[in-house]
Design a protein around this motif. Sequence first.
Motif, PDB file in Angstrom:
ATOM      1  N   GLU A  36      -4.810  -0.095 -12.684  1.00 50.86           N
ATOM      2  CA  GLU A  36      -3.395  -0.799 -12.358  1.00 50.86           C
ATOM      3  C   GLU A  36      -3.035   0.497 -12.039  1.00 50.86           C
ATOM      4  O   GLU A  36      -2.364   0.491 -10.280  1.00 50.86           O
ATOM      5  N   PHE A  39      -4.243   1.256  -7.956  1.00 53.17           N
ATOM      6  CA  PHE A  39      -3.504  -0.159  -7.268  1.00 53.17           C
ATOM      7  C   PHE A  39      -2.529   0.230  -6.692  1.00 53.17           C
ATOM      8  O   PHE A  39      -1.842   0.445  -5.495  1.00 53.17           O
ATOM      9  N   TRP A  40      -1.277   1.201  -8.193  1.00 52.71           N
ATOM     10  CA  TRP A  40      -0.007   0.628  -7.094  1.00 52.71           C
ATOM     11  C   TRP A  40       0.053   2.142  -6.232  1.00 52.71           C
ATOM     12  O   TRP A  40       1.048   1.846  -5.384  1.00 52.71           O
ATOM     13  N   ILE A  42      -1.884   3.047  -4.061  1.00 53.50           N
ATOM     14  CA  ILE A  42      -2.242   2.741  -3.204  1.00 53.50           C
ATOM     15  C   ILE A  42      -1.377   1.775  -2.356  1.00 53.50           C
ATOM     16  O   ILE A  42      -1.258   2.507  -1.333  1.00 53.50           O
ATOM     17  N   LEU A  43      -0.881   1.510  -3.170  1.00 48.53           N
ATOM     18  CA  LEU A  43       0.369  -0.022  -2.672  1.00 48.53           C
ATOM     19  C   LEU A  43       1.654   1.226  -1.682  1.00 48.53           C
ATOM     20  O   LEU A  43       1.629   1.397  -1.043  1.00 48.53           O
ATOM     21  N   ARG A  44       1.637   1.928  -2.615  1.00 43.05           N
ATOM     22  CA  ARG A  44       3.272   3.722  -2.642  1.00 43.05           C
ATOM     23  C   ARG A  44       2.374   3.769  -1.249  1.00 43.05           C
ATOM     24  O   ARG A  44       3.339   4.025  -0.648  1.00 43.05           O
ATOM     25  N   ALA A  46       0.247   3.563   0.635  1.00 46.64           N
ATOM     26  CA  ALA A  46       0.215   2.184   2.288  1.00 46.64           C
ATOM     27  C   ALA A  46       1.940   1.960   2.883  1.00 46.64           C
ATOM     28  O   ALA A  46       2.325   1.515   4.389  1.00 46.64           O
ATOM     29  N   GLY A  47       2.878   0.924   1.932  1.00 45.06           N
ATOM     30  CA  GLY A  47       4.409   1.421   2.320  1.00 45.06           C
ATOM     31  C   GLY A  47       4.948   3.011   2.784  1.00 45.06           C
ATOM     32  O   GLY A  47       5.411   2.549   3.599  1.00 45.06           O
TER      33      GLY A  47
END
Length: 72
Positions: A36, A39-40, A42-44, A46-47
């Motif tokens: 988890e 995942f967060w 990677i999203l951070r 990418a953002g």
Amino acid sequence: MARGTQGRVRLWWHDAAPCSPSRMIGLSVAVGRFVEALFWAILRVAGLIGGVALLVAAVIVVAWVLIRRRRR
């Protein structure tokens, strides 16, 4: 809900055969939390990359418009 053999009320997730606590349950929780967090993260990232890309595109468009106005 169902009554167990000892007269205690057993909840639905305890209806299966009882299992002794083991280290594998703790390990699966740790792995789940790691996945988890990954995942967060990677999203951070990418953002952040997406935000920087939009900012660079906006700067390029504004610079292009200003350069075209000066040439007229």
